[in-house]
Scaffold this motif. Structure first.
Motif, mmCIF file in Angstrom:
data_model
loop_
_atom_site.group_PDB
_atom_site.id
_atom_site.type_symbol
_atom_site.label_atom_id
_atom_site.label_comp_id
_atom_site.label_asym_id
_atom_site.label_seq_id
_atom_site.Cartn_x
_atom_site.Cartn_y
_atom_site.Cartn_z
ATOM 1 N N LEU A 176 0.839 -1.203 0.000
ATOM 2 C CA LEU A 176 0.000 0.000 0.000
ATOM 3 C C LEU A 176 0.875 1.254 0.000
ATOM 4 O O LEU A 176 0.623 2.197 -0.759
ATOM 5 N N ALA A 177 1.924 1.269 0.812
ATOM 6 C CA ALA A 177 2.846 2.411 0.854
ATOM 7 C C ALA A 177 3.559 2.581 -0.484
ATOM 8 O O ALA A 177 3.733 3.703 -0.975
ATOM 9 N N ARG A 178 3.964 1.462 -1.080
ATOM 10 C CA ARG A 178 4.632 1.520 -2.385
ATOM 11 C C ARG A 178 3.703 2.114 -3.439
ATOM 12 O O ARG A 178 4.090 2.982 -4.223
ATOM 13 N N GLU A 179 2.450 1.674 -3.458
ATOM 14 C CA GLU A 179 1.483 2.190 -4.426
ATOM 15 C C GLU A 179 1.214 3.681 -4.200
ATOM 16 O O GLU A 179 1.056 4.433 -5.160
ATOM 17 N N ALA A 180 1.158 4.108 -2.947
ATOM 18 C CA ALA A 180 0.939 5.522 -2.647
ATOM 19 C C ALA A 180 2.109 6.364 -3.154
ATOM 20 O O ALA A 180 1.909 7.416 -3.773
ATOM 21 N N ARG A 181 3.336 5.905 -2.901
ATOM 22 C CA ARG A 181 4.515 6.626 -3.387
ATOM 23 C C ARG A 181 4.524 6.681 -4.917
ATOM 24 O O ARG A 181 4.828 7.709 -5.517
ATOM 25 N N GLN A 182 4.175 5.570 -5.532
ATOM 26 C CA GLN A 182 4.130 5.496 -6.993
ATOM 27 C C GLN A 182 3.097 6.483 -7.539
ATOM 28 O O GLN A 182 3.345 7.170 -8.527
ATOM 29 N N GLY A 183 1.954 6.574 -6.887
ATOM 30 C CA GLY A 183 0.920 7.512 -7.314
ATOM 31 C C GLY A 183 1.360 8.958 -7.194
ATOM 32 O O GLY A 183 1.104 9.784 -8.077
#
Length: 138
Positions: free
Chosen positions: A124-131
């Motif tokens: 979830l943190a990775r996806e947020a950073r990617q976004g």
């Protein structure tokens, strides 16, 4: 009346405890009266009041027979919560997200012992950073 967070653009934080504390502090600052607003009023606005404003008051917002089982359990063992003299005032004036140990949403356990269940927090943190990176590149 209700309290809630509908965007993170200005506040940058979806912390309902901070919102309740700010509401209480503003009432005192604006009136000079520490009794201008009660913790019970503020907690109601953040729970049943918010549910009513969203049109969900008949389904959630209070612990009532026939409503969804939506519960947040708060530990009173952390230093910021000691001593608990008035549980409502302690929740409104002292609780933080770190004090939330268990959450039941619609009858389903989604947080136990301080750990979210059914979520890969690293992903979830990775996806947020990617976004965020995607938005900043535009």
């Amino acid at each position: 009346m209700s309290l809630g967070v509908d965007t993170l653009v200005l506040g940058g934080n979806a912390n309902p405890f901070m919102l309740m504390q700010t509401c209480m502090n503003l009432a005192v600052a604006c009136t000079g009266d520490e009794q201008a607003m009660t913790a019970r009023d503020v907690l109601h606005w953040a729970t049943q009041g918010a549910a009513d404003i969203m049109g969900w008051g008949d389904k959630t917002g209070s612990i009532t027979v026939g409503k969804r089982a939506d519960l947040v359990m708060i530990s009173t063992r952390n230093i910021g919560m000691i001593p608990v003299i008035d549980p409502v005032a302690s929740v409104v004036q002292s609780a933080t997200p770190a004090d939330v140990t268990n959450i039941i949403a619609n009858g389903r356990l989604v947080k136990r012992g301080g750990v979210m269940l059914g979520f890969d927090m690293h992903e979830l943190a990775r996806e947020a950073r990617q976004g965020v990176h995607y938005l900043l590149e535009r």
